[in-house]
Design an enzyme around this catalytic site. Structure first.
Site, mmCIF file in Angstrom:
data_model
loop_
_atom_site.group_PDB
_atom_site.id
_atom_site.type_symbol
_atom_site.label_atom_id
_atom_site.label_comp_id
_atom_site.label_asym_id
_atom_site.label_seq_id
_atom_site.Cartn_x
_atom_site.Cartn_y
_atom_site.Cartn_z
ATOM 1 N N GLY A 1 0.837 -1.201 0.000
ATOM 2 C CA GLY A 1 0.000 0.000 0.000
ATOM 3 C C GLY A 1 0.869 1.246 0.000
ATOM 4 N N VAL B 1 1.793 3.307 6.220
ATOM 5 C CA VAL B 1 0.908 4.177 6.995
ATOM 6 C C VAL B 1 0.526 3.501 8.304
ATOM 7 C CG1 VAL B 1 -0.051 5.440 5.031
ATOM 8 C CG2 VAL B 1 -1.203 3.355 5.820
ATOM 9 N N ASP B 2 0.665 2.176 8.330
ATOM 10 C CA ASP B 2 0.236 1.421 9.507
ATOM 11 C C ASP B 2 1.208 1.540 10.675
ATOM 12 O OD1 ASP B 2 -2.063 0.514 8.284
ATOM 13 O OD2 ASP B 2 -1.051 -1.209 7.402
ATOM 14 N N GLY C 1 -5.862 0.788 9.588
ATOM 15 C CA GLY C 1 -5.149 0.159 10.709
ATOM 16 C C GLY C 1 -5.685 -1.240 10.917
ATOM 17 N N ARG C 2 -5.103 -2.177 10.208
ATOM 18 C CA ARG C 2 -5.645 -3.537 10.213
ATOM 19 C C ARG C 2 -5.429 -4.233 11.558
ATOM 20 N NH1 ARG C 2 -3.597 -4.770 5.690
ATOM 21 N NH2 ARG C 2 -5.397 -4.888 4.323
ATOM 22 N N GLU D 1 -10.325 0.381 11.282
ATOM 23 C CA GLU D 1 -10.934 -0.663 10.449
ATOM 24 C C GLU D 1 -10.712 -2.056 11.049
ATOM 25 O OE1 GLU D 1 -9.032 -1.018 6.588
ATOM 26 O OE2 GLU D 1 -7.033 -0.843 7.456
ATOM 27 N N TYR E 1 -8.665 5.514 0.981
ATOM 28 C CA TYR E 1 -7.460 6.012 0.292
ATOM 29 C C TYR E 1 -7.227 7.507 0.505
ATOM 30 C CZ TYR E 1 -6.701 1.744 -2.521
ATOM 31 O OH TYR E 1 -6.417 0.468 -2.944
ATOM 32 N N GLN F 1 -7.097 9.185 3.099
ATOM 33 C CA GLN F 1 -6.203 9.463 4.218
ATOM 34 C C GLN F 1 -4.745 9.214 3.870
ATOM 35 O OE1 GLN F 1 -6.944 6.365 7.566
ATOM 36 N NE2 GLN F 1 -8.245 5.710 5.872
ATOM 37 N N ARG F 2 -4.475 8.180 3.099
ATOM 38 C CA ARG F 2 -3.062 7.866 2.851
ATOM 39 C C ARG F 2 -2.541 8.536 1.586
ATOM 40 N NH1 ARG F 2 -3.202 1.415 1.008
ATOM 41 N NH2 ARG F 2 -3.237 1.907 -1.214
#
Lengths: 436, 436
Positions: free
Chosen positions: B29, B159-160, B207-208, B263, B313, B315-316
């Protein structure tokens, strides 16, 4: 003695001109720049002390008048009032509350006039959309009928851009800019992912009855292959088969497909593609969720991996990337509202008149509220491309000037600085209002 | 003749140092600043012509190497390469493609080395998350095994924010800033609407497995009554009853409630609150839709009117409001990757070391890829408040520096300017790769 003379003259001026208080209220869905309009009004009113004494803002819009909750702006730190210029949302509280028609609910209108009279209010500025302009118009009618001298000025504000006469509504340019930028940015994201992963990106934007906001996303497209590839307008009957063919064609030729859909998208029968369970106080259906609906539709037919976003409040609160043009005009309509009142106008609304597209030139004029009330402007047919999925050059000419310039707010600790108001209300003078 | 001497000296240098080509690839990503890292790498490599000849970027990440699609950056307009610094997404294409383990799929690794050898590639820079660092590590192992001289450097990007050793990942600061700003802005919107209309606003963020991004929203809160009121972390088992009580309490005391939900939010059994139908190429479940799920839950219990947004998308990709700190560090890791290669390091990843919170000071160091691979960093327990719904002061101290400063891109016609690349690939020298 000169000092005494000055004082006497000032008192005389006040007496002759009979300075009155202002009541200002925000109404309906807020925008990134409705407080900018408030700021324009407040700063301009201060230049005419012979006309205006105190400014009261309705606590939660018109409800503040009905319940005699009048925020006294003279109690606020001037620095915080200046910060309204770059603060999104409705700083005094807005409301979704529609006054009934005059014949069925005269008591509410009478109450407004009673509160205005109790607090020496001679000016009513109502900052809102179509429903609010209608209310401002009715208040002007009843105050005339009752012989209460009241200047009523409506001030335009909607992200939906659906007010008539004005070239566009303050608030629209900033949401248009946010949506166009977000579409370009997210389009670059999915373009980099599409080879092995996500092929569909759907952005749902606001626009209950008109596709103005969705249309603005079209500005992100510089070259024909750029996103957005498909725009779904409320103005075009949605046909799932044609849509799915377009999606497939786009993925096969571009590798991916970016779709921007208006929350008001509907089929040939007029049914919204996705309806929420709620209705707001005006009886409008609350929408949301058409993006996931389309995503599922595409997945079922083509199996493409998708992502979707619903911008919702983010789009209309995005003061951090407000259009400088929009900020300037939002301030200008607040300023003009005061100036029209000073010039003796009543029951009018300031409007933006476009003089030319390129170079972009505009000025403020006014229109009678009687003509504005309850009219809704739709997007011209010639703004939508022949296939129904994009905007035309005419739309670009109209939209492009509205997103020009970036008016960045000040930042502190990495976050935008916003106005912090005390919202102190003046002492009540009347018994509580009992709604019948 | 001085000129001849210079030329001779330069040739000698090149020969002695044996300048090699670079292969750079983007993976997984993308972020608002992964291209900033590419820019840092490209501009720094140009300072060491004795080490580096051409730079090839993988067309769609590592797939570009497998399929011998090597974008030749010497063919690009230097102005466009400079524009990478402010272009979101992955300009060369990224991919979600995980190389199998060495024992089961040696052929893919062999192919990479074959392509590198065919194009005189001596340096492999892999810009990605945990899976990519693992791949970079394996490539370094097999090249050593095969006796092919290859410098492998992993460059962090997620991003995570889930990579170990580095204080944080480039890309995270910008999404953190976007989410904090959006929460503040949307919070002001609903605060103005709540009296008569919407009382609940839910923002779903990425944020998985870890709540880093959701935690960043907490920075929007200056005073205890400010939004966000509730943050739902993947780290805290979701209990619907406790949540609904908190929502009710917040609405009753504040008039409204702003919720930010990751999320990856899940219940005590580990089940995601909302699961999409898709899995990506790494086998991860594709999430999305927990915001509408929570909205329904609240509506059913309390009947509050709600709005929800899913930033996805947006946000990132939000380069328009990137954190200046993040931009600087994203550039720095690209630059450092080159400098570590020049200094003779191999199989390492540049990391950000925090020297102090306030004033914020940092520097770049490195860590062996062998230690990074397949480790996932979780958010420390002490970053989540006792009731499980907010962040602590420790979290604020960690997060606050990462969102400092605004690095605005240039604009043209109201829209951010982005790099336009030609992406011309070098001629292939090998037969097509047949995947077994």
């Amino acid at each position: 003695m000169p000092q005494q003379f000055t004082l006497f003259h000032s008192l005389l001026d006040r007496d002759v001109m009979s300075a009155k208080n202002i009541f200002y209220a925000q109404s309906g869905g807020v925008t990134a720049v409705i407080n900018t309009t408030a700021c324009g009004l407040i700063e301009t009113a201060a230049q005419y002390p012979q006309y205006f004494d105190k400014i009261y803002a309705g606590n939660n819009g018109i409800l503040g008048a009905l319940h005699e909750e009048l925020i006294d702006l003279s109690q606020e730190d001037p620095q915080q009032l200046a910060a309204l210029k770059h603060t999104p949302g409705g700083a005094f509280g807005s409301c979704r509350y529609k006054l009934k028609c005059l014949t069925n609910n005269r008591a509410e209108y009478q109450r407004l006039v009673d509160v205005f009279a109790a607090h020496n209010i001679g000016y009513f500025f109502y900052n809102g959309g179509g429903d609010s302009q209608d209310t401002a118009h009715k208040v002007s009618q009843i105050s005339a009928e009752l012989g209460y001298p009241l200047t009523c000025i409506g001030i335009p504000k909607t992200v939906d851009n659906d007010l008539p006469f004005t070239d566009h509504c303050p608030g629209f340019g900033s949401v248009a800019k946010y949506v166009a930028i977000s579409t370009r940015e997210a389009g670059l994201d999915i373009a980099s992912m599409c080879k092995t992963s996500t092929k569909i990106f759907i952005l749902e934007v606001m626009g209950r009855h008109a596709g103005w906001i969705a249309a603005a996303a079209g500005l992100a497209q510089e070259n024909p292959s750029d996103p957005p590839h498909l725009i779904i307008f409320p103005e075009v009957d949605f046909d799932a088969n044609i849509f799915l063919q377009q999606v497939q064609h786009t993925v096969e030729t571009q590798g991916y497909c970016v779709i921007v859909v208006s929350e008001g998208a509907r089929d040939a029968s007029g049914k919204f593609l996705s309806e929420g369970a709620n209705r707001d106080a005006f009886g409008h259906v609350q929408l949301g969720g058409v993006a996931p609906y389309l995503a599922q539709l595409i997945q079922q037919k083509h199996g493409y991996k998708y992502h979707w976003a619903v911008a919702d409040y983010l789009q209309r609160a995005a003061r951090h990337i407000a259009s400088a043009t929009d900020v300037e005009q939002a301030y200008a309509v607040g300023k003009a509202a005061i100036e029209f009142a000073v010039a003796g106008y009543n029951a009018v609304m300031p409007i933006v008149i476009r003089e030319s597209d390129h170079p972009y030139r505009w000025h403020i004029d006014q229109v009678p509220l009687a003509e504005v009330a309850n009219q809704e402007r739709v997007m011209p047919k010639e703004f939508i491309s022949a296939n129904g999925f994009h905007i035309t050059d005419a739309a670009r000419r109209y939209l492009a000037p509205l997103i020009q310039g970036e008016d960045y707010p000040p930042y502190h600790q990495g976050l935008p600085v916003v106005a912090r108001l005390k919202k102190i209300c003046v002492a009540k003078k009347l018994p509580a209002f009992e709604k019948k």
